[in-house]
Write a protein that holds these residues in place. Structure first.
Motif, mmCIF file in Angstrom:
data_model
loop_
_atom_site.group_PDB
_atom_site.id
_atom_site.type_symbol
_atom_site.label_atom_id
_atom_site.label_comp_id
_atom_site.label_asym_id
_atom_site.label_seq_id
_atom_site.Cartn_x
_atom_site.Cartn_y
_atom_site.Cartn_z
ATOM 1 N N HIS A 191 -5.205 -20.018 -44.070
ATOM 2 C CA HIS A 191 -5.934 -21.249 -43.746
ATOM 3 C C HIS A 191 -7.200 -20.964 -42.929
ATOM 4 C CE1 HIS A 191 -3.862 -20.558 -39.972
ATOM 5 N NE2 HIS A 191 -4.538 -21.522 -39.405
ATOM 6 N N MET A 192 -7.349 -19.717 -42.472
ATOM 7 C CA MET A 192 -8.549 -19.333 -41.732
ATOM 8 C C MET A 192 -9.652 -18.850 -42.681
ATOM 9 S SD MET A 192 -7.844 -19.967 -38.589
ATOM 10 C CE MET A 192 -9.025 -19.046 -37.598
ATOM 11 N N GLY A 193 -9.366 -18.858 -43.975
ATOM 12 C CA GLY A 193 -10.392 -18.506 -44.957
ATOM 13 C C GLY A 193 -10.304 -17.084 -45.487
ATOM 14 N N TYR A 194 -9.282 -16.380 -45.038
ATOM 15 C CA TYR A 194 -9.144 -14.992 -45.481
ATOM 16 C C TYR A 194 -8.201 -14.894 -46.679
ATOM 17 C CZ TYR A 194 -11.629 -13.887 -41.243
ATOM 18 O OH TYR A 194 -12.603 -13.830 -40.271
ATOM 19 N N ARG A 195 -8.386 -13.831 -47.416
ATOM 20 C CA ARG A 195 -7.523 -13.566 -48.571
ATOM 21 C C ARG A 195 -6.067 -13.431 -48.109
ATOM 22 N NH1 ARG A 195 -7.620 -13.864 -53.932
ATOM 23 N NH2 ARG A 195 -6.357 -12.288 -54.912
ATOM 24 N N SER A 196 -5.866 -12.689 -47.026
ATOM 25 C CA SER A 196 -4.527 -12.462 -46.483
ATOM 26 C C SER A 196 -4.441 -12.998 -45.061
ATOM 27 C CB SER A 196 -4.235 -10.954 -46.461
ATOM 28 O OG SER A 196 -3.162 -10.661 -45.577
ATOM 29 N N CYS A 197 -3.266 -13.479 -44.678
ATOM 30 C CA CYS A 197 -3.055 -13.904 -43.287
ATOM 31 C C CYS A 197 -3.090 -12.712 -42.329
ATOM 32 C CB CYS A 197 -1.714 -14.619 -43.162
ATOM 33 S SG CYS A 197 -1.681 -16.204 -44.014
ATOM 34 N N PHE A 198 -2.871 -11.515 -42.846
ATOM 35 C CA PHE A 198 -2.889 -10.310 -42.007
ATOM 36 C C PHE A 198 -4.308 -9.738 -42.002
ATOM 37 C CE2 PHE A 198 1.515 -10.733 -43.404
ATOM 38 C CZ PHE A 198 2.202 -10.580 -42.211
ATOM 39 N N TYR A 199 -5.247 -10.492 -41.463
ATOM 40 C CA TYR A 199 -6.653 -10.085 -41.553
ATOM 41 C C TYR A 199 -7.154 -9.391 -40.293
ATOM 42 C CZ TYR A 199 -7.650 -14.433 -39.000
ATOM 43 O OH TYR A 199 -7.683 -15.432 -38.064
ATOM 44 N N ARG A 200 -6.279 -9.259 -39.291
ATOM 45 C CA ARG A 200 -6.676 -8.573 -38.054
ATOM 46 C C ARG A 200 -5.717 -7.439 -37.727
ATOM 47 N NH1 ARG A 200 -6.181 -13.650 -34.318
ATOM 48 N NH2 ARG A 200 -4.390 -13.747 -35.716
ATOM 49 N N ASN A 201 -6.239 -6.425 -37.049
ATOM 50 C CA ASN A 201 -5.330 -5.413 -36.517
ATOM 51 C C ASN A 201 -4.928 -5.828 -35.098
ATOM 52 O OD1 ASN A 201 -7.478 -4.681 -34.889
ATOM 53 N ND2 ASN A 201 -8.059 -2.943 -36.175
ATOM 54 N N LEU A 202 -4.104 -5.018 -34.481
ATOM 55 C CA LEU A 202 -3.552 -5.406 -33.175
ATOM 56 C C LEU A 202 -4.611 -5.526 -32.083
ATOM 57 C CD1 LEU A 202 -0.084 -3.712 -32.521
ATOM 58 C CD2 LEU A 202 -0.608 -6.134 -32.656
ATOM 59 N N GLU A 203 -5.753 -4.878 -32.278
ATOM 60 C CA GLU A 203 -6.850 -5.017 -31.305
ATOM 61 C C GLU A 203 -7.622 -6.318 -31.508
ATOM 62 O OE1 GLU A 203 -6.392 -2.321 -33.141
ATOM 63 O OE2 GLU A 203 -6.506 -0.511 -31.919
ATOM 64 N N GLY A 204 -7.305 -7.060 -32.567
ATOM 65 C CA GLY A 204 -7.992 -8.313 -32.828
ATOM 66 C C GLY A 204 -9.209 -8.136 -33.729
ATOM 67 N N GLU A 205 -9.428 -6.915 -34.168
ATOM 68 C CA GLU A 205 -10.554 -6.591 -35.046
ATOM 69 C C GLU A 205 -10.275 -7.146 -36.454
ATOM 70 O OE1 GLU A 205 -12.526 -2.305 -36.400
ATOM 71 O OE2 GLU A 205 -10.772 -2.373 -35.103
ATOM 72 N N VAL A 206 -11.266 -7.802 -37.054
ATOM 73 C CA VAL A 206 -11.080 -8.354 -38.398
ATOM 74 C C VAL A 206 -11.210 -7.244 -39.438
ATOM 75 C CG1 VAL A 206 -12.046 -9.890 -40.151
ATOM 76 C CG2 VAL A 206 -11.808 -10.688 -37.790
ATOM 77 N N VAL A 207 -10.161 -7.066 -40.227
ATOM 78 C CA VAL A 207 -10.163 -6.010 -41.244
ATOM 79 C C VAL A 207 -9.969 -6.602 -42.645
ATOM 80 C CG1 VAL A 207 -9.411 -4.134 -39.731
ATOM 81 C CG2 VAL A 207 -7.697 -5.611 -40.780
ATOM 82 N N GLY A 208 -9.717 -7.922 -42.713
ATOM 83 C CA GLY A 208 -9.473 -8.564 -44.003
ATOM 84 C C GLY A 208 -10.726 -9.210 -44.572
#
Lengths: 129, 129
Positions: free
Chosen positions: A100-117
């Motif tokens: 719902h945040m607009g990303y392909r996958s809900c797992f779009y961040r790593n644990l540091e909060g960096e967007v990887v998706g």
């Protein structure tokens, strides 16, 4: 009924917890893990009947057709069950994005909060009030 | 500490339920979803410290180093968190198989009970009494 799915779903054979079973949703082609959600008996039956994922929303306490508002439905290609019979893996074709945040996958961040998706839509444009 | 993982894990920032958070484990190379399990604070911290997955066994009520008996450990390459902060996705290098039944993935059957996963070891040979 969606032809590739099981014609005989026995929810009772699954080890549900408070009537719910965990469902992990994976893109069949890219193999990206898209999201996790829960299904009750009705959600699993609706999913198999329609070939479109349905879940039980624990926060809203209601059946939830994924993509009902956004149109970003998930077409189910295969359903697998794990060794303990307490989790399902749904291989799907994802229309648009799962998150719902607009990303392909809900797992779009790593644990540091960096967007990887990958961002695939603008939530403000899709979820108009 | 395993260099690719976050140096600052804040378990409190995650939305755990009864102190547990769901972890989906995926093979980093094949992208196969291997298993689902739960982590408490200690399991997540041990995982980050050692670079090897640790979980909380809900049935045995104890910390569980995956592969402790079998040697089939999971080397963690990346940890992602979902939009709701209530699930983790662990991308791993799986030694041997993830499933105690001898399969690469715990999701080795479809809903009809048909085996669709790859068997990679014989449980009787690995789990000797």
């Amino acid at each position: 009924m969606f032809c590739n799915l099981s014609p005989m779903i026995d929810f009772d054979a699954l080890k549900s917890e408070k009537g719910l079973i965990l469902a992990v949703v994976q893109d069949q082609l890219s193999r990206e893990v898209l999201m996790c959600a829960y299904m009750n008996r009705e959600a699993l039956e609706k999913t198999v009947e329609t070939g479109i994922t349905h879940f039980w929303s624990r926060s809203r306490q209601q059946l939830w057709k994924k993509g009902e508002t956004s149109g970003h439905v998930q077409k189910v290609k295969e359903i697998r069950v794990d060794c303990d019979m307490d989790s399902l893996l749904l291989l799907v074709e994802q229309v648009g994005g799962a998150c719902h945040m607009g990303y392909r996958s809900c797992f779009y961040r790593n644990l540091e909060g960096e967007v990887v998706g990958e961002k695939v839509f603008e939530p403000d444009e899709v979820y108009k009030s």
